[in-house]
Design a protein around this motif. Structure first.
Motif, mmCIF file in Angstrom:
data_model
loop_
_atom_site.group_PDB
_atom_site.id
_atom_site.type_symbol
_atom_site.label_atom_id
_atom_site.label_comp_id
_atom_site.label_asym_id
_atom_site.label_seq_id
_atom_site.Cartn_x
_atom_site.Cartn_y
_atom_site.Cartn_z
ATOM 1 N N GLN A 14 0.833 -1.209 0.000
ATOM 2 C CA GLN A 14 0.000 0.000 0.000
ATOM 3 C C GLN A 14 0.863 1.253 0.000
ATOM 4 N N LYS A 15 1.936 1.256 0.781
ATOM 5 C CA LYS A 15 2.829 2.410 0.834
ATOM 6 C C LYS A 15 3.517 2.630 -0.515
ATOM 7 N N LEU A 16 3.950 1.548 -1.138
ATOM 8 C CA LEU A 16 4.575 1.675 -2.454
ATOM 9 C C LEU A 16 3.592 2.237 -3.469
ATOM 10 N N HIS A 17 2.388 1.703 -3.447
ATOM 11 C CA HIS A 17 1.339 2.160 -4.365
ATOM 12 C C HIS A 17 1.023 3.637 -4.125
ATOM 13 N N ASP A 18 0.912 4.035 -2.862
ATOM 14 C CA ASP A 18 0.587 5.419 -2.527
ATOM 15 C C ASP A 18 1.679 6.382 -2.969
ATOM 16 N N ASN A 19 2.901 5.873 -3.090
ATOM 17 C CA ASN A 19 4.020 6.712 -3.531
ATOM 18 C C ASN A 19 4.255 6.625 -5.040
ATOM 19 N N GLY A 20 3.306 6.047 -5.735
ATOM 20 C CA GLY A 20 3.359 6.069 -7.194
ATOM 21 C C GLY A 20 4.145 4.956 -7.851
ATOM 22 N N VAL A 21 4.584 3.949 -7.081
ATOM 23 C CA VAL A 21 5.288 2.819 -7.678
ATOM 24 C C VAL A 21 4.263 1.891 -8.335
ATOM 25 N N ARG A 22 4.490 1.551 -9.579
ATOM 26 C CA ARG A 22 3.590 0.645 -10.306
ATOM 27 C C ARG A 22 3.920 -0.796 -9.901
ATOM 28 N N LEU A 23 2.926 -1.539 -9.485
ATOM 29 C CA LEU A 23 3.136 -2.873 -8.925
ATOM 30 C C LEU A 23 2.618 -3.963 -9.855
ATOM 31 N N PHE A 24 3.421 -5.038 -9.967
ATOM 32 C CA PHE A 24 3.078 -6.172 -10.822
ATOM 33 C C PHE A 24 3.449 -7.474 -10.119
ATOM 34 N N VAL A 25 2.762 -8.541 -10.476
ATOM 35 C CA VAL A 25 3.144 -9.886 -10.066
ATOM 36 C C VAL A 25 3.720 -10.599 -11.280
ATOM 37 N N ALA A 26 4.818 -11.324 -11.073
ATOM 38 C CA ALA A 26 5.404 -12.167 -12.122
ATOM 39 C C ALA A 26 5.660 -13.531 -11.497
ATOM 40 N N SER A 27 4.821 -14.499 -11.825
ATOM 41 C CA SER A 27 4.867 -15.805 -11.164
ATOM 42 C C SER A 27 4.927 -16.928 -12.190
ATOM 43 N N ASN A 28 5.612 -18.008 -11.835
ATOM 44 C CA ASN A 28 5.639 -19.194 -12.684
ATOM 45 C C ASN A 28 4.414 -20.079 -12.484
ATOM 46 N N GLY A 29 3.461 -19.621 -11.687
ATOM 47 C CA GLY A 29 2.272 -20.413 -11.404
ATOM 48 C C GLY A 29 1.209 -20.335 -12.488
ATOM 49 N N LEU A 30 0.102 -21.030 -12.236
ATOM 50 C CA LEU A 30 -1.035 -20.999 -13.143
ATOM 51 C C LEU A 30 -1.790 -19.673 -13.010
ATOM 52 N N GLU A 31 -2.403 -19.239 -14.104
ATOM 53 C CA GLU A 31 -3.142 -17.974 -14.103
ATOM 54 C C GLU A 31 -4.231 -17.960 -13.029
ATOM 55 N N TYR B 176 1.079 -11.254 -14.006
ATOM 56 C CA TYR B 176 1.686 -12.027 -15.080
ATOM 57 C C TYR B 176 2.049 -13.414 -14.562
ATOM 58 N N SER B 177 1.577 -14.425 -15.265
ATOM 59 C CA SER B 177 1.840 -15.812 -14.855
ATOM 60 C C SER B 177 2.295 -16.624 -16.054
ATOM 61 N N ALA B 178 3.163 -17.588 -15.778
ATOM 62 C CA ALA B 178 3.616 -18.482 -16.844
ATOM 63 C C ALA B 178 2.440 -19.254 -17.424
ATOM 64 N N GLY B 179 1.448 -19.545 -16.573
ATOM 65 C CA GLY B 179 0.280 -20.270 -17.050
ATOM 66 C C GLY B 179 -0.506 -19.512 -18.093
ATOM 67 N N GLU B 180 -0.582 -18.198 -17.959
ATOM 68 C CA GLU B 180 -1.326 -17.384 -18.924
ATOM 69 C C GLU B 180 -0.523 -17.104 -20.180
ATOM 70 N N TYR B 181 0.772 -16.800 -20.023
ATOM 71 C CA TYR B 181 1.585 -16.380 -21.160
ATOM 72 C C TYR B 181 2.399 -17.518 -21.773
ATOM 73 N N LEU B 182 2.326 -18.705 -21.168
ATOM 74 C CA LEU B 182 2.990 -19.896 -21.699
ATOM 75 C C LEU B 182 4.485 -19.675 -21.895
ATOM 76 N N THR B 183 5.096 -18.956 -20.956
ATOM 77 C CA THR B 183 6.528 -18.692 -21.036
ATOM 78 C C THR B 183 7.318 -19.873 -20.486
ATOM 79 N N ARG B 184 8.501 -20.063 -21.009
ATOM 80 C CA ARG B 184 9.365 -21.165 -20.580
ATOM 81 C C ARG B 184 10.321 -20.745 -19.470
ATOM 82 N N SER B 185 10.415 -19.444 -19.221
ATOM 83 C CA SER B 185 11.269 -18.967 -18.129
ATOM 84 C C SER B 185 10.720 -17.648 -17.630
#
Length: 223
Positions: free
Chosen positions: A108-125, A145-154
């Protein structure tokens, strides 16, 4: 003194072992999965030790099952995929699974200070979206962002996709496994290694620019 210039434009977070105490949801689902696999004739014998799946967290699912039950056929691995996510989603709806201490407030503090937040996981969407929604964090993240959605290999490729899609020039990669360190370094990001989950093996976090023992420590490296 204006310290805001020291803050990155964005931060990308791994999910399991970084934001979410995965074992609090995973282990009940893991045992339920093997109970059903046995009941339906997909698997025989004792449930593999919990340490196998905990040590594999952060890997792609296909690699996780190769580590957990390498002798089992592909059909069993695929059925295990389906059952595990079913029981995890069920567990979330029943209130299982917790975030690491300080995660919600720090995000919440990061978001309130204008930092754009993302998840990058090798899990399923489905898993990634359900965890973030169940823990009330959805409004803080610009993208999941998940490997399950984007079908990435790494995770290197997954992070690159997120950076390019959102035009991000300055970012930190925050995670607890070697795949997170690699993804950050190969995309020229500052790497923050989370050294509190206990899933990693020796040397996995080598190369990280920052190492933290508690999630909220991220803030101390910004100011």
């Amino acid at each position: 003194m204006n310290t805001q210039k020291l803050w990155p434009e964005a931060m990308l977070f791994d999910l399991d072992g970084t934001l979410f105490q995965t074992e609090t949801l995973l282990l009940p689902a893991y045992h339920a999965t093997f109970d059903e696999l046995r009941a339906r004739g997909f698997y025989e014998g004792e449930t593999p030790p919990e340490e196998r799946i905990l040590g594999a967290l952060g890997m792609l699912l296909e690699h996780i099952w190769m580590r957990v039950m390498p002798e089992a056929p592909l059909a069993t691995h695929q059925e295990a995929d389906r059952l595990l996510i079913k029981y995890q989603v069920q567990g979330l709806k029943e209130g299982r699974g917790v975030l690491y201490e300080g995660v919600a407030d720090t995000l919440q503090k990061l978001h309130d200070n204008g930092v754009r937040l993302f998840v990058a996981s090798n899990g399923l969407e489905t898993y990634v979206r359900e965890v973030i929604a169940a823990k009330g964090l959805g409004h803080l993240f610009e993208g999941l962002y998940s490997a399950g959605e984007y079908l990435t290999r790494s995770k290197v490729d997954l992070v690159r996709i997120a950076l390019e899609k959102h035009g991000i020039q300055s970012a930190w990669m925050v995670g607890d496994r070697s795949s997170d360190v690699e993804a950050g370094l190969r995309n020229q990001l500052t790497v923050v290694a989370c050294d509190y989950a206990g899933f990693r093996e020796a040397g996995e976090l080598d190369g990280a620019h920052i190492r933290i023992r508690h999630f909220a420590d991220i803030l101390t490296h910004l100011t």
